[in-house]
Design a protein around this motif. Sequence first.
Motif, short mmCIF file in Angstrom:
data_model
loop_
_atom_site.label_atom_id
_atom_site.label_comp_id
_atom_site.label_asym_id
_atom_site.label_seq_id
_atom_site.Cartn_x
_atom_site.Cartn_y
_atom_site.Cartn_z
N ASP A 1 1.53 -1.51 -0.26
CA ASP A 1 -0.25 -0.02 -0.02
C ASP A 1 1.02 1.14 0.21
N ALA A 2 2.10 1.10 0.42
CA ALA A 2 2.68 2.11 0.86
C ALA A 2 3.57 2.84 -0.50
N ALA A 3 3.73 1.67 -1.36
CA ALA A 3 4.65 1.10 -2.47
C ALA A 3 3.62 2.28 -3.69
N GLY A 4 1.71 2.13 -3.24
CA GLY A 4 1.03 2.37 -4.62
C GLY A 4 0.71 1.16 -5.23
N VAL A 5 0.81 0.03 -4.96
CA VAL A 5 0.89 -1.09 -6.12
C VAL A 5 -0.90 -1.84 -6.18
N ASP A 6 -0.92 -1.71 -7.02
CA ASP A 6 -2.60 -2.50 -7.25
C ASP A 6 -2.65 -4.14 -6.70
N LYS A 7 -3.08 -4.11 -5.70
CA LYS A 7 -2.60 -5.23 -4.67
C LYS A 7 -3.93 -6.18 -5.79
N ASP A 8 -5.18 -5.89 -6.91
CA ASP A 8 -5.78 -6.26 -6.96
C ASP A 8 -5.49 -7.00 -8.64
N VAL B 1 -2.42 -7.34 -8.72
CA VAL B 1 -1.45 -9.06 -8.48
C VAL B 1 -1.85 -9.67 -8.29
N ALA B 2 -3.10 -9.81 -7.03
CA ALA B 2 -4.07 -10.81 -7.14
C ALA B 2 -4.40 -11.57 -7.86
N ARG B 3 -4.57 -10.90 -9.54
CA ARG B 3 -5.78 -11.10 -10.28
C ARG B 3 -4.23 -12.49 -11.25
N ARG B 4 -3.40 -11.52 -11.28
CA ARG B 4 -2.10 -12.05 -11.85
C ARG B 4 -1.24 -13.53 -11.22
N LEU B 5 -1.47 -13.99 -9.80
CA LEU B 5 -1.86 -14.72 -9.54
C LEU B 5 -2.55 -15.14 -9.18
N GLY B 6 -3.99 -15.13 -9.75
CA GLY B 6 -4.56 -16.56 -9.98
C GLY B 6 -5.27 -16.39 -8.55
N PHE B 7 -5.66 -14.94 -7.46
CA PHE B 7 -6.17 -15.63 -6.79
C PHE B 7 -7.13 -13.95 -6.55
N ALA B 8 -8.58 -14.01 -7.73
CA ALA B 8 -8.63 -12.80 -7.09
C ALA B 8 -9.67 -12.52 -7.10
N ALA B 9 -9.24 -11.03 -6.07
CA ALA B 9 -10.95 -11.03 -5.05
C ALA B 9 -11.64 -11.00 -4.81
N PRO B 10 -12.80 -11.72 -3.65
CA PRO B 10 -13.82 -11.93 -3.88
C PRO B 10 -14.64 -10.97 -3.70
N LEU C 1 3.96 -7.38 -12.70
CA LEU C 1 2.95 -8.68 -12.74
C LEU C 1 3.92 -9.15 -14.29
N ASP C 2 4.71 -9.77 -13.59
CA ASP C 2 5.88 -11.28 -14.34
C ASP C 2 6.08 -12.34 -14.08
N GLU C 3 6.46 -12.58 -14.35
CA GLU C 3 6.83 -14.51 -13.33
C GLU C 3 7.47 -14.28 -12.46
N ASN C 4 8.05 -13.48 -12.14
CA ASN C 4 8.76 -13.39 -10.94
C ASN C 4 7.94 -12.52 -9.65
N SER D 1 -11.64 -7.51 3.14
CA SER D 1 -11.33 -6.31 2.68
C SER D 1 -9.86 -6.12 2.35
N CYS D 2 -9.18 -6.96 2.35
CA CYS D 2 -7.52 -7.09 1.63
C CYS D 2 -8.24 -7.58 0.04
N GLU D 3 -7.50 -6.99 -0.63
CA GLU D 3 -7.70 -7.87 -2.42
C GLU D 3 -6.47 -9.27 -2.29
N MET D 4 -5.91 -8.89 -1.23
CA MET D 4 -4.89 -10.42 -1.32
C MET D 4 -5.05 -11.20 -0.72
N ALA D 5 -5.73 -11.40 -0.16
CA ALA D 5 -6.80 -12.05 1.01
C ALA D 5 -6.88 -13.60 0.46
#
Length: 397
Positions: A47-54, A56-65, A274-277, A296-300
Amino acid sequence: MSGDAANGQAVLDLSHLRGGEAPRNHDARTIAALTANPGCARRGVMDAAGVDKDAVARRLGFAAPFGQSQFAITRGNAFEAQVKADGCAELLALLRDRLGLEIPEVSYDDLESVGTESREVRHARTRHLMARALETGEGTLFDHPLLRLDIAGQRAYLEPDVIAFQLGGRFHVVEVKSFAVVDGQAEPEQVAAAARQSAVYVLALRELVADLGHDPERVSHEVFLVCPENFSNRPTATPLDVRPQLATVRRQLDRLTRADDIARQLPEGCTFALDENLPEAVRAVEARYAPECMASCEMALFCRDEARACGATGTLGRNVRDELGGVDSLVTALELARGVREPSEDMAETAEQLRLAARLRREALAAAPTPPAPARPAAAPLVGGQARSADVLERTA
Protein backbone atom coordinates in the motif's frame (compact mmCIF):
# COMPACT_ATOMS: atom_id res chain seq x y z
CA MET A 1 14.97 9.58 -0.68
CA SER A 2 12.03 11.97 -0.89
CA GLY A 3 10.31 14.25 1.56
CA ASP A 4 10.34 14.04 5.33
CA ALA A 5 8.22 11.77 7.45
CA ALA A 6 6.40 13.02 10.49
CA ASN A 7 9.18 11.78 12.76
CA GLY A 8 11.84 13.77 10.88
CA GLN A 9 13.44 10.80 9.13
CA ALA A 10 14.00 10.77 5.40
CA VAL A 11 11.38 8.73 3.56
CA LEU A 12 12.52 6.09 1.11
CA ASP A 13 11.07 6.34 -2.39
CA LEU A 14 9.19 3.06 -2.86
CA SER A 15 7.96 3.70 -6.40
CA HIS A 16 10.48 1.20 -7.82
CA LEU A 17 8.57 -1.61 -6.10
CA ARG A 18 5.72 -1.14 -8.58
CA GLY A 19 8.01 -2.31 -11.39
CA GLY A 20 6.82 0.40 -13.78
CA GLU A 21 3.12 -0.12 -13.04
CA ALA A 22 0.85 2.87 -12.38
CA PRO A 23 0.46 3.81 -8.69
CA ARG A 24 -2.68 2.98 -6.73
CA ASN A 25 -3.36 5.69 -4.18
CA HIS A 26 -4.73 5.13 -0.70
CA ASP A 27 -8.27 6.04 0.11
CA ALA A 28 -10.12 6.02 3.41
CA ARG A 29 -11.33 2.46 2.85
CA THR A 30 -7.84 1.06 2.32
CA ILE A 31 -6.47 2.93 5.34
CA ALA A 32 -9.31 1.74 7.55
CA ALA A 33 -8.63 -1.83 6.37
CA LEU A 34 -4.89 -1.41 6.87
CA THR A 35 -5.35 -0.28 10.46
CA ALA A 36 -7.49 -3.35 11.10
CA ASN A 37 -4.39 -5.52 10.53
CA PRO A 38 -1.38 -3.31 11.32
CA GLY A 39 0.98 -6.25 11.77
CA CYS A 40 0.78 -7.28 8.11
CA ALA A 41 4.07 -6.21 6.53
CA ARG A 42 2.95 -7.38 3.08
CA ARG A 43 -0.07 -5.11 2.93
CA GLY A 44 1.82 -2.25 4.57
CA VAL A 45 4.64 -2.12 2.04
CA MET A 46 2.41 -2.77 -0.99
CA ASP A 47 0.00 0.00 0.00
CA ALA A 48 2.81 2.42 0.83
CA ALA A 49 4.37 1.80 -2.59
CA GLY A 50 1.04 2.29 -4.36
CA VAL A 51 0.97 -1.28 -5.68
CA ASP A 52 -2.33 -2.29 -7.30
CA LYS A 53 -3.10 -5.29 -5.09
CA ASP A 54 -6.14 -6.26 -7.15
CA ALA A 55 -4.00 -6.57 -10.30
CA VAL A 56 -1.36 -8.53 -8.35
CA ALA A 57 -3.97 -10.93 -6.96
CA ARG A 58 -5.46 -11.53 -10.41
CA ARG A 59 -2.00 -12.17 -11.88
CA LEU A 60 -1.36 -14.72 -9.12
CA GLY A 61 -4.66 -16.46 -9.88
CA PHE A 62 -6.37 -15.34 -6.66
CA ALA A 63 -8.74 -12.57 -7.76
CA ALA A 64 -10.36 -10.63 -4.92
CA PRO A 65 -13.83 -11.95 -3.98
CA PHE A 66 -15.28 -8.54 -3.14
CA GLY A 67 -15.84 -5.10 -4.61
CA GLN A 68 -18.70 -2.93 -5.75
CA SER A 69 -20.59 -3.79 -8.90
CA GLN A 70 -20.63 -1.29 -11.73
CA PHE A 71 -24.32 -0.78 -11.06
CA ALA A 72 -23.64 0.12 -7.39
CA ILE A 73 -20.85 2.51 -8.40
CA THR A 74 -23.09 4.23 -10.96
CA ARG A 75 -25.93 4.49 -8.45
CA GLY A 76 -23.59 5.92 -5.82
CA ASN A 77 -22.18 8.52 -8.21
CA ALA A 78 -25.68 9.56 -9.29
CA PHE A 79 -26.83 9.96 -5.68
CA GLU A 80 -23.76 12.02 -4.76
CA ALA A 81 -24.27 14.27 -7.79
CA GLN A 82 -27.90 14.78 -6.77
CA VAL A 83 -26.94 15.77 -3.21
CA LYS A 84 -24.30 18.22 -4.47
CA ALA A 85 -26.26 19.76 -7.34
CA ASP A 86 -26.60 23.56 -7.46
CA GLY A 87 -23.87 24.18 -4.91
CA CYS A 88 -25.06 21.44 -2.51
CA ALA A 89 -28.53 23.00 -2.26
CA GLU A 90 -30.15 19.72 -1.19
CA LEU A 91 -27.42 19.05 1.36
CA LEU A 92 -27.83 22.50 2.88
CA ALA A 93 -31.58 21.98 3.13
CA LEU A 94 -30.94 18.75 5.01
CA LEU A 95 -28.48 20.32 7.42
CA ARG A 96 -30.83 23.22 8.11
CA ASP A 97 -34.24 21.56 8.17
CA ARG A 98 -33.62 17.96 9.22
CA LEU A 99 -30.89 18.65 11.77
CA GLY A 100 -31.86 22.19 12.72
CA LEU A 101 -28.42 23.66 12.05
CA GLU A 102 -28.08 27.42 11.66
CA ILE A 103 -26.15 28.15 8.46
CA PRO A 104 -27.08 31.75 7.61
CA GLU A 105 -24.59 32.32 4.81
CA VAL A 106 -23.25 29.90 2.29
CA SER A 107 -20.19 29.74 0.06
CA TYR A 108 -19.24 26.72 -2.00
CA ASP A 109 -15.80 25.77 -3.31
CA ASP A 110 -15.35 22.84 -5.70
CA LEU A 111 -11.75 21.62 -5.48
CA GLU A 112 -12.15 18.66 -7.84
CA SER A 113 -11.61 20.88 -10.88
CA VAL A 114 -8.45 22.50 -9.47
CA GLY A 115 -5.12 20.99 -10.51
CA THR A 116 -6.54 17.80 -11.98
CA GLU A 117 -3.07 16.76 -13.11
CA SER A 118 -1.37 17.42 -9.78
CA ARG A 119 -2.38 16.31 -6.32
CA GLU A 120 0.05 18.84 -4.86
CA VAL A 121 -1.79 21.73 -6.53
CA ARG A 122 -5.13 20.55 -5.17
CA HIS A 123 -3.64 20.02 -1.72
CA ALA A 124 -2.10 23.51 -1.75
CA ARG A 125 -5.47 24.97 -2.73
CA THR A 126 -7.12 23.04 0.11
CA ARG A 127 -4.58 24.39 2.60
CA HIS A 128 -5.17 27.94 1.38
CA LEU A 129 -8.96 27.72 1.73
CA MET A 130 -8.75 26.03 5.13
CA ALA A 131 -6.27 28.63 6.41
CA ARG A 132 -8.58 31.42 5.27
CA ALA A 133 -11.61 29.77 6.85
CA LEU A 134 -9.78 29.23 10.14
CA GLU A 135 -8.61 32.82 10.30
CA THR A 136 -11.67 34.68 9.01
CA GLY A 137 -14.57 32.27 9.32
CA GLU A 138 -15.20 32.55 5.58
CA GLY A 139 -16.29 29.47 3.71
CA THR A 140 -19.10 27.02 4.30
CA LEU A 141 -18.77 24.02 2.00
CA PHE A 142 -15.62 22.56 0.46
CA ASP A 143 -16.27 19.87 -2.15
CA HIS A 144 -13.63 17.14 -2.65
CA PRO A 145 -10.77 18.78 -0.71
CA LEU A 146 -7.50 16.89 -0.91
CA LEU A 147 -5.96 15.96 2.44
CA ARG A 148 -2.74 14.16 3.34
CA LEU A 149 -1.99 11.55 5.96
CA ASP A 150 1.27 9.84 6.86
CA ILE A 151 0.93 6.05 6.54
CA ALA A 152 3.93 4.07 7.78
CA GLY A 153 6.28 6.83 6.69
CA GLN A 154 4.63 7.43 3.31
CA ARG A 155 2.27 10.21 2.28
CA ALA A 156 -1.26 9.24 1.27
CA TYR A 157 -3.74 11.62 -0.34
CA LEU A 158 -7.38 11.44 0.76
CA GLU A 159 -10.47 12.94 -0.80
CA PRO A 160 -13.54 13.30 1.46
CA ASP A 161 -16.91 13.87 -0.18
CA VAL A 162 -17.52 17.26 1.46
CA ILE A 163 -16.28 19.24 4.43
CA ALA A 164 -18.85 21.60 5.98
CA PHE A 165 -17.69 24.68 7.86
CA GLN A 166 -19.47 27.44 9.85
CA LEU A 167 -21.17 25.15 12.34
CA GLY A 168 -20.22 26.75 15.61
CA GLY A 169 -16.79 27.61 14.24
CA ARG A 170 -15.89 23.94 13.64
CA PHE A 171 -15.32 21.79 10.59
CA HIS A 172 -17.55 18.79 10.06
CA VAL A 173 -16.94 15.96 7.61
CA VAL A 174 -19.96 15.07 5.49
CA GLU A 175 -19.89 11.52 4.12
CA VAL A 176 -22.26 10.65 1.25
CA LYS A 177 -23.12 6.95 0.92
CA SER A 178 -25.56 5.17 -1.38
CA PHE A 179 -26.80 2.47 1.04
CA ALA A 180 -30.36 3.04 2.20
CA VAL A 181 -31.69 4.08 5.61
CA VAL A 182 -35.00 2.21 5.97
CA ASP A 183 -37.36 3.30 8.76
CA GLY A 184 -34.49 5.10 10.43
CA GLN A 185 -32.21 2.06 10.40
CA ALA A 186 -29.29 1.12 8.13
CA GLU A 187 -27.21 -2.03 7.78
CA PRO A 188 -24.89 -2.00 10.87
CA GLU A 189 -21.86 -3.25 8.94
CA GLN A 190 -22.23 -0.51 6.33
CA VAL A 191 -22.63 2.17 8.99
CA ALA A 192 -19.57 0.84 10.83
CA ALA A 193 -17.51 0.94 7.62
CA ALA A 194 -18.67 4.51 6.93
CA ALA A 195 -17.73 5.49 10.49
CA ARG A 196 -14.21 4.07 10.10
CA GLN A 197 -13.68 5.86 6.80
CA SER A 198 -15.01 9.13 8.22
CA ALA A 199 -12.64 8.78 11.18
CA VAL A 200 -9.72 8.63 8.74
CA TYR A 201 -10.91 11.89 7.15
CA VAL A 202 -11.33 13.55 10.56
CA LEU A 203 -7.79 12.53 11.54
CA ALA A 204 -6.33 13.85 8.27
CA LEU A 205 -8.23 17.13 8.58
CA ARG A 206 -7.11 17.55 12.19
CA GLU A 207 -3.51 17.10 11.13
CA LEU A 208 -3.96 19.80 8.47
CA VAL A 209 -5.53 22.19 10.97
CA ALA A 210 -2.73 21.54 13.47
CA ASP A 211 -0.14 22.08 10.73
CA LEU A 212 -1.74 25.46 10.05
CA GLY A 213 -1.19 26.42 13.69
CA HIS A 214 -4.72 25.94 15.02
CA ASP A 215 -6.34 23.67 17.59
CA PRO A 216 -7.10 20.31 15.90
CA GLU A 217 -10.25 20.07 18.02
CA ARG A 218 -11.75 22.66 15.67
CA VAL A 219 -12.47 19.59 13.55
CA SER A 220 -15.47 17.94 15.15
CA HIS A 221 -15.66 14.24 15.97
CA GLU A 222 -19.30 14.41 14.85
CA VAL A 223 -19.71 13.73 11.14
CA PHE A 224 -22.85 13.86 9.00
CA LEU A 225 -23.79 10.69 7.13
CA VAL A 226 -26.03 11.32 4.10
CA CYS A 227 -27.87 8.33 2.60
CA PRO A 228 -31.01 7.61 0.55
CA GLU A 229 -34.13 7.36 2.71
CA ASN A 230 -36.17 4.18 2.53
CA PHE A 231 -36.37 2.97 -1.08
CA SER A 232 -36.24 6.36 -2.79
CA ASN A 233 -33.47 8.71 -3.88
CA ARG A 234 -34.55 11.29 -1.31
CA PRO A 235 -31.53 11.93 0.95
CA THR A 236 -31.55 11.92 4.73
CA ALA A 237 -28.80 13.09 7.08
CA THR A 238 -27.75 11.57 10.38
CA PRO A 239 -25.11 12.78 12.88
CA LEU A 240 -22.50 10.12 13.62
CA ASP A 241 -20.06 10.22 16.56
CA VAL A 242 -16.77 8.66 15.39
CA ARG A 243 -14.72 9.07 18.57
CA PRO A 244 -14.30 5.30 19.11
CA GLN A 245 -13.22 4.76 15.50
CA LEU A 246 -10.96 7.81 15.64
CA ALA A 247 -9.13 6.45 18.68
CA THR A 248 -8.71 3.06 16.99
CA VAL A 249 -7.39 4.49 13.72
CA ARG A 250 -4.93 6.76 15.52
CA ARG A 251 -3.66 3.92 17.73
CA GLN A 252 -3.27 1.48 14.85
CA LEU A 253 -1.50 3.98 12.60
CA ASP A 254 0.99 4.64 15.40
CA ARG A 255 1.69 0.89 15.55
CA LEU A 256 2.32 0.41 11.84
CA THR A 257 5.88 -0.57 10.99
CA ARG A 258 7.53 1.94 8.72
CA ALA A 259 7.11 0.67 5.18
CA ASP A 260 10.56 1.81 4.09
CA ASP A 261 12.13 -0.23 6.92
CA ILE A 262 10.40 -3.31 5.50
CA ALA A 263 11.45 -2.42 1.94
CA ARG A 264 15.12 -2.19 2.92
CA GLN A 265 15.01 -5.86 3.98
CA LEU A 266 13.75 -7.08 0.60
CA PRO A 267 16.13 -8.82 -1.82
CA GLU A 268 17.93 -6.49 -4.19
CA GLY A 269 15.95 -5.86 -7.36
CA CYS A 270 12.70 -7.17 -5.84
CA THR A 271 9.60 -5.57 -7.39
CA PHE A 272 5.90 -6.34 -7.64
CA ALA A 273 5.91 -6.10 -11.43
CA LEU A 274 3.28 -8.30 -13.09
CA ASP A 275 5.74 -10.82 -14.49
CA GLU A 276 6.97 -14.36 -13.83
CA ASN A 277 8.88 -13.26 -10.71
CA LEU A 278 5.77 -11.92 -8.98
CA PRO A 279 5.02 -14.96 -6.73
CA GLU A 280 8.57 -14.96 -5.37
CA ALA A 281 8.48 -11.20 -4.76
CA VAL A 282 5.16 -11.37 -2.89
CA ARG A 283 6.34 -14.23 -0.69
CA ALA A 284 9.47 -12.24 0.18
CA VAL A 285 7.30 -9.99 2.39
CA GLU A 286 5.75 -11.58 5.46
CA ALA A 287 1.95 -11.57 5.65
CA ARG A 288 -0.26 -11.74 8.74
CA TYR A 289 -3.37 -13.46 7.47
CA ALA A 290 -6.61 -13.68 9.45
CA PRO A 291 -10.09 -14.64 8.21
CA GLU A 292 -11.17 -11.00 8.64
CA CYS A 293 -8.87 -10.12 5.73
CA MET A 294 -11.37 -11.73 3.37
CA ALA A 295 -13.67 -8.72 3.75
CA SER A 296 -11.14 -5.97 3.15
CA CYS A 297 -7.93 -7.00 1.37
CA GLU A 298 -7.45 -7.87 -2.29
CA MET A 299 -4.61 -10.25 -1.38
CA ALA A 300 -6.71 -12.28 1.08
CA LEU A 301 -7.24 -15.41 -1.08
CA PHE A 302 -3.54 -15.69 -1.90
CA CYS A 303 -2.51 -15.16 1.72
CA ARG A 304 -5.10 -17.67 2.95
CA ASP A 305 -3.81 -20.32 0.57
CA GLU A 306 -0.27 -19.60 1.70
CA ALA A 307 -1.24 -19.70 5.39
CA ARG A 308 -3.09 -23.00 4.97
CA ALA A 309 -0.16 -24.57 3.15
CA CYS A 310 2.20 -23.82 6.02
CA GLY A 311 -0.36 -24.53 8.76
CA ALA A 312 -0.38 -21.00 10.19
CA THR A 313 -2.41 -20.41 13.35
CA GLY A 314 -3.86 -17.26 11.78
CA THR A 315 -6.19 -19.41 9.65
CA LEU A 316 -8.19 -20.11 12.83
CA GLY A 317 -8.79 -16.41 13.49
CA ARG A 318 -6.99 -13.45 14.98
CA ASN A 319 -8.11 -14.29 18.53
CA VAL A 320 -6.66 -17.80 18.35
CA ARG A 321 -3.39 -16.52 16.90
CA ASP A 322 -3.08 -13.86 19.59
CA GLU A 323 -3.92 -16.35 22.37
CA LEU A 324 -1.16 -18.65 21.15
CA GLY A 325 1.41 -15.87 21.43
CA GLY A 326 4.57 -16.69 19.52
CA VAL A 327 3.31 -20.09 18.29
CA ASP A 328 2.68 -19.47 14.59
CA SER A 329 2.35 -23.09 13.42
CA LEU A 330 -0.56 -25.45 14.04
CA VAL A 331 1.86 -28.40 14.02
CA THR A 332 3.93 -26.76 16.75
CA ALA A 333 0.79 -26.01 18.77
CA LEU A 334 -0.36 -29.66 18.60
CA GLU A 335 3.09 -30.98 19.50
CA LEU A 336 3.23 -28.66 22.52
CA ALA A 337 -0.28 -29.73 23.56
CA ARG A 338 0.67 -33.43 23.36
CA GLY A 339 3.94 -32.87 25.18
CA VAL A 340 6.08 -34.25 22.36
CA ARG A 341 7.95 -30.97 21.84
CA GLU A 342 10.06 -29.25 24.47
CA PRO A 343 9.00 -25.58 24.53
CA SER A 344 11.48 -22.75 24.37
CA GLU A 345 11.55 -20.28 27.24
CA ASP A 346 9.27 -17.79 25.48
CA MET A 347 6.75 -20.56 24.69
CA ALA A 348 6.67 -22.13 28.15
CA GLU A 349 3.50 -20.41 29.35
CA THR A 350 1.66 -21.07 26.10
CA ALA A 351 2.75 -24.72 26.16
CA GLU A 352 1.41 -25.12 29.69
CA GLN A 353 -1.97 -23.70 28.67
CA LEU A 354 -2.09 -25.95 25.60
CA ARG A 355 -1.33 -29.08 27.67
CA LEU A 356 -4.03 -28.09 30.16
CA ALA A 357 -6.55 -27.56 27.36
CA ALA A 358 -5.64 -30.95 25.82
CA ARG A 359 -6.07 -32.73 29.20
CA LEU A 360 -9.46 -31.10 29.83
CA ARG A 361 -10.58 -32.11 26.35
CA ARG A 362 -9.56 -35.73 26.91
CA GLU A 363 -11.39 -35.82 30.26
CA ALA A 364 -14.52 -34.29 28.76
CA LEU A 365 -14.55 -36.80 25.91
CA ALA A 366 -14.00 -39.72 28.29
CA ALA A 367 -16.88 -38.63 30.56
CA ALA A 368 -19.32 -38.04 27.73
CA PRO A 369 -21.93 -40.80 27.21
CA THR A 370 -21.63 -42.77 24.03
CA PRO A 371 -24.40 -41.67 21.67
CA PRO A 372 -26.68 -44.46 20.42
CA ALA A 373 -26.00 -45.71 16.93
CA PRO A 374 -28.46 -44.21 14.43
CA ALA A 375 -31.13 -46.59 13.21
CA ARG A 376 -30.41 -47.94 9.79
CA PRO A 377 -33.15 -47.14 7.26
CA ALA A 378 -34.86 -50.05 5.59
CA ALA A 379 -33.08 -51.02 2.42
CA ALA A 380 -34.89 -50.31 -0.80
CA PRO A 381 -35.37 -53.29 -3.07
CA LEU A 382 -32.58 -53.67 -5.55
CA VAL A 383 -33.39 -53.99 -9.18
CA GLY A 384 -31.46 -54.58 -12.35
CA GLY A 385 -27.87 -53.42 -12.27
CA GLN A 386 -28.10 -52.51 -8.54
CA ALA A 387 -28.78 -56.13 -7.62
CA ARG A 388 -25.87 -57.36 -9.73
CA SER A 389 -23.52 -54.76 -8.18
CA ALA A 390 -24.60 -55.72 -4.65
CA ASP A 391 -24.03 -59.39 -5.48
CA VAL A 392 -20.52 -58.65 -6.73
CA LEU A 393 -19.70 -56.61 -3.60
CA GLU A 394 -21.00 -59.32 -1.30
CA ARG A 395 -18.94 -62.01 -3.02
CA THR A 396 -15.78 -59.92 -3.03
CA ALA A 397 -16.08 -58.76 0.59
